[in-house]
Design an enzyme around this catalytic site. Sequence first.
Site, PDB file in Angstrom:
ATOM      1  N   HIS A 141      95.163  43.425   5.269  1.00  0.00           N
ATOM      2  CA  HIS A 141      96.389  44.233   5.317  1.00  0.00           C
ATOM      3  C   HIS A 141      96.992  44.110   6.712  1.00  0.00           C
ATOM      4  O   HIS A 141      96.482  44.691   7.671  1.00  0.00           O
ATOM      5  CB  HIS A 141      96.097  45.698   4.989  1.00  0.00           C
ATOM      6  N   LEU A 142      98.050  43.354   6.803  1.00  0.00           N
ATOM      7  CA  LEU A 142      98.733  43.115   8.067  1.00  0.00           C
ATOM      8  C   LEU A 142      99.084  44.430   8.765  1.00  0.00           C
ATOM      9  O   LEU A 142      99.447  45.405   8.115  1.00  0.00           O
ATOM     10  CB  LEU A 142     100.018  42.349   7.755  1.00  0.00           C
ATOM     11  N   HIS A 143      98.948  44.438  10.074  1.00  0.00           N
ATOM     12  CA  HIS A 143      99.354  45.596  10.878  1.00  0.00           C
ATOM     13  C   HIS A 143      99.707  45.133  12.288  1.00  0.00           C
ATOM     14  O   HIS A 143      99.046  44.282  12.851  1.00  0.00           O
ATOM     15  CB  HIS A 143      98.271  46.686  10.901  1.00  0.00           C
ATOM     16  N   GLN A 144     100.784  45.705  12.808  1.00  0.00           N
ATOM     17  CA  GLN A 144     101.281  45.397  14.149  1.00  0.00           C
ATOM     18  C   GLN A 144     100.702  46.428  15.117  1.00  0.00           C
ATOM     19  O   GLN A 144     100.877  47.624  14.922  1.00  0.00           O
ATOM     20  CB  GLN A 144     102.809  45.492  14.154  1.00  0.00           C
TER      21      GLN A 144
END
Length: 186
Positions: A141-144
């Site tokens: 799950h992509l996260h910045q």
Amino acid sequence: MEPVEVVDPAGFAGEPDGIERLWTPHRMAYIQGEGKPADPSDAHQCPFCAAPERSDEDALIVHRGAAAFVILNLFPYNSGHLLVCPYRHVADYTDLTEAEVLEVAELTRTAMRVIREVSGPAGFNLGMNQGAVAGAGIAAHLHQHVVPRWEGDANFLPIIGRTKALPILLSDTRAAYAAAWPTEAA
């Protein structure tokens, strides 16, 4: 800070050595992988998919947008470390929709403004770790990352002692950032 004399009747503590110790037992959950999905492709196990189902206070969510949300990192690199996550369970930046890219970028900019207003950092680290080999703890799950930085925050503790001192509770940080978040922002 005055040294505290430790009374150890059994003699297990060893000889006093004059070294102060910061105990961070909360880090053991991260080290042992607590909260990490057993099956990274299963969105039902993903902490970033589960967070929006909880209250903002319980999940440490600072702001909810239309395509993405802002949440405190449960295992922060520094005080005030925020994550900007799309709601959709997607791993790769190139797989985001245009709307998701735009909102992740806008929320990152707003997060920087809010952190500056509330915490006054000297700078920031921004980044996405794409894949486990690149350091992503939750790679599915992509996260910045939005990590505030201050002069001297990378001192001997994290470098030598593998310890990070965090001077404010996560719940207090969430409340301060949520209160400062502009209502008209994306």
